[in-house]
Scaffold this motif. Structure first.
Motif, PDB file in Angstrom:
ATOM      1  N   ALA A 166      33.271 -24.585 115.489  1.00  0.00           N
ATOM      2  CA  ALA A 166      32.645 -24.388 116.793  1.00  0.00           C
ATOM      3  C   ALA A 166      31.854 -25.607 117.260  1.00  0.00           C
ATOM      4  CB  ALA A 166      31.729 -23.163 116.743  1.00  0.00           C
ATOM      5  N   ASP A 167      31.144 -26.267 116.343  1.00  0.00           N
ATOM      6  CA  ASP A 167      30.229 -27.328 116.760  1.00  0.00           C
ATOM      7  C   ASP A 167      30.621 -28.719 116.284  1.00  0.00           C
ATOM      8  OD1 ASP A 167      29.832 -26.576 114.171  1.00  0.00           O
ATOM      9  OD2 ASP A 167      27.657 -26.704 114.218  1.00  0.00           O
ATOM     10  N   VAL A 221      38.773 -36.927 109.891  1.00  0.00           N
ATOM     11  CA  VAL A 221      37.320 -36.968 109.844  1.00  0.00           C
ATOM     12  C   VAL A 221      36.754 -35.808 110.651  1.00  0.00           C
ATOM     13  CG1 VAL A 221      37.169 -39.460 109.491  1.00  0.00           C
ATOM     14  CG2 VAL A 221      37.178 -38.537 111.823  1.00  0.00           C
ATOM     15  N   ALA A 222      35.544 -35.397 110.270  1.00  0.00           N
ATOM     16  CA  ALA A 222      34.774 -34.424 111.042  1.00  0.00           C
ATOM     17  C   ALA A 222      33.616 -35.176 111.678  1.00  0.00           C
ATOM     18  CB  ALA A 222      34.262 -33.307 110.140  1.00  0.00           C
ATOM     19  N   ARG A 223      33.412 -34.967 112.975  1.00  0.00           N
ATOM     20  CA  ARG A 223      32.347 -35.669 113.695  1.00  0.00           C
ATOM     21  C   ARG A 223      31.343 -34.685 114.267  1.00  0.00           C
ATOM     22  NH1 ARG A 223      33.888 -41.053 114.689  1.00  0.00           N
ATOM     23  NH2 ARG A 223      36.137 -41.409 114.635  1.00  0.00           N
ATOM     24  N   ASP A 224      30.100 -35.078 114.164  1.00  0.00           N
ATOM     25  CA  ASP A 224      29.018 -34.413 114.882  1.00  0.00           C
ATOM     26  C   ASP A 224      28.604 -35.380 115.976  1.00  0.00           C
ATOM     27  OD1 ASP A 224      26.865 -33.013 115.806  1.00  0.00           O
ATOM     28  OD2 ASP A 224      25.697 -33.118 113.957  1.00  0.00           O
ATOM     29  N   GLY A 225      29.138 -35.174 117.175  1.00  0.00           N
ATOM     30  CA  GLY A 225      28.978 -36.174 118.223  1.00  0.00           C
ATOM     31  C   GLY A 225      29.774 -37.409 117.852  1.00  0.00           C
ATOM     32  N   ALA A 253      23.768 -33.167 103.824  1.00  0.00           N
ATOM     33  CA  ALA A 253      23.025 -32.416 104.834  1.00  0.00           C
ATOM     34  C   ALA A 253      23.914 -31.505 105.668  1.00  0.00           C
ATOM     35  CB  ALA A 253      22.271 -33.387 105.758  1.00  0.00           C
ATOM     36  N   TYR A 254      25.241 -31.706 105.591  1.00  0.00           N
ATOM     37  CA  TYR A 254      26.177 -30.928 106.405  1.00  0.00           C
ATOM     38  C   TYR A 254      26.999 -29.944 105.570  1.00  0.00           C
ATOM     39  CZ  TYR A 254      25.254 -33.756 110.554  1.00  0.00           C
ATOM     40  OH  TYR A 254      24.654 -34.352 111.636  1.00  0.00           O
ATOM     41  N   ARG A 255      26.664 -29.774 104.311  1.00  0.00           N
ATOM     42  CA  ARG A 255      27.426 -28.867 103.463  1.00  0.00           C
ATOM     43  C   ARG A 255      27.166 -27.402 103.830  1.00  0.00           C
ATOM     44  NH1 ARG A 255      26.388 -32.102  97.782  1.00  0.00           N
ATOM     45  NH2 ARG A 255      27.913 -33.758  98.144  1.00  0.00           N
ATOM     46  N   ARG A 256      28.086 -26.546 103.379  1.00  0.00           N
ATOM     47  CA  ARG A 256      28.005 -25.099 103.592  1.00  0.00           C
ATOM     48  C   ARG A 256      28.099 -24.728 105.068  1.00  0.00           C
ATOM     49  NH1 ARG A 256      27.429 -23.656  98.586  1.00  0.00           N
ATOM     50  NH2 ARG A 256      26.121 -24.854  97.147  1.00  0.00           N
ATOM     51  N   ARG A 257      28.843 -25.553 105.819  1.00  0.00           N
ATOM     52  CA  ARG A 257      29.102 -25.230 107.221  1.00  0.00           C
ATOM     53  C   ARG A 257      30.605 -25.112 107.482  1.00  0.00           C
ATOM     54  NH1 ARG A 257      25.339 -29.278 110.732  1.00  0.00           N
ATOM     55  NH2 ARG A 257      26.698 -28.443 112.365  1.00  0.00           N
TER      56      ARG A 257
END
Length: 314
Positions: A166-167, A221-225, A253-257
């Motif tokens: 989703a994010d 890759v996974a991007r946050d912004g 810091a981005y684990r378990r998402r």
């Protein structure tokens, strides 16, 4: 103790054209020792990256030219790497041909150490996939340093389903622009996995992105912004019809998402669309990040154990 080669056999340097014969030799030995094998010419050529075939590798051949033994050794970061395809054909094991090959590799290892002038440690690293292989190496003073579990999934029997996060955005990496970001994620993510040393960018790039089987179209890759927070690096073996997940990493810091699961499901879907239905990966037996549970939850199962073994060269 100095070992000698039997009179009916001879040594020569391997050539690129020998990859198939060496793969068949390795597969024969693995089938005899472990009951299974996924070695092919592509995996042999992968291990030949940065290996000087003319000086640091050998094949043992019969008078008829049949390859019945092989070994090779090279610098591998700060260690020496004994090619895990080092083998003597089961028909030729009685006279300690395996011991001869190991001794030969060690002699070449000492030459490499002299050339490195202190930049490489005296540690030789290799892998074993069977109790018989492990016992042989232990007889030659190798010790088990860690163990990995190979896990696999049949995408034909269990079609993958990919659901976008989703994010976060998951898509193919843009190369070479994303290389440094992927390297950063891998190094940060792997620091809490025992035995994985930090690898400088150029060393990582040479050992990961410059391997013949590295598939740039399967680097996601996974991007946050604009920030890369997760990455998955794959190797594709077309001859075997197999995909290999070499590295999957998510910033702590981005684990378990659901990012690692999303990355894996994305490459599973892509492989299935290409007609490649067998995907494997290796995970450290003592990995504390929950990786085993993750891989099981997405339909992977254990197939074999791989022992990393090391020896300090005298």
């Amino acid at each position: 103790m100095t070992l000698t080669l039997p009179d009916d056999l001879r040594l020569r340097a391997p050539s690129l054209e020998d990859a198939q014969a060496i793969a068949e030799l390795a597969a024969t030995c693995e089938m005899a020792d472990a009951g299974s094998s996924d070695t092919d010419a592509e995996t042999v050529r992968d291990l030949w990256n940065n290996l000087d075939l003319a000086h640091d590798a050998f094949v043992v051949v019969t008078a008829q030219g049949r390859i019945v033994g092989y070994t090779g050794i090279k610098s591998y970061g700060q260690l020496l790497l004994l090619d895990p395809h080092t083998n003597a054909h089961p028909d030729y094991r009685g006279g300690d041909l395996e011991g001869f090959l190991l001794q030969l590799a060690e002699e070449k290892g000492r030459v490499l150490l002299a050339k490195a002038q202190g930049k490489v440690s005296r540690v030789i690293k290799t892998w074993s996939i069977s109790p018989a292989r492990r016992q042989l190496l232990e007889q030659h003073d190798y010790v088990v340093k860690s163990s990995e579990i190979t896990m696999e999934r049949d995408l034909h029997a269990s079609p993958p389903i990919f659901s976008a996060l989703a994010d976060l955005d998951i898509h193919q990496a843009v190369l070479p622009q994303d290389e440094h970001a992927v390297h950063f994620v891998v190094q940060e993510a792997f620091q809490d996995i025992g035995g994985y040393p930090y690898r400088p960018f150029e060393e990582w790039r040479t050992g990961v992105l410059e391997i013949a089987s590295f598939d740039p179209s399967m680097l996601y890759v996974a991007r946050d912004g604009e920030k890369v927070v997760g990455a998955i690096v794959c190797r594709t073996y077309l001859e075997a019809g197999e995909g290999f997940v070499h590295q999957v990493a998510v910033l702590p810091a981005y684990r378990r998402r659901g990012i690692a699961s999303g990355l894996l499901q994305r490459v599973f879907k892509e492989y299935a669309q290409r007609g490649i239905f067998h995907v494997v990966l290796n995970v450290d037996e003592h990995n504390a990040t929950g990786a085993h549970q993750l891989y099981t939850s997405i339909g992977m199962h254990r197939s074999m154990q791989i022992d990393e073994m090391q020896k300090v060269l005298a």
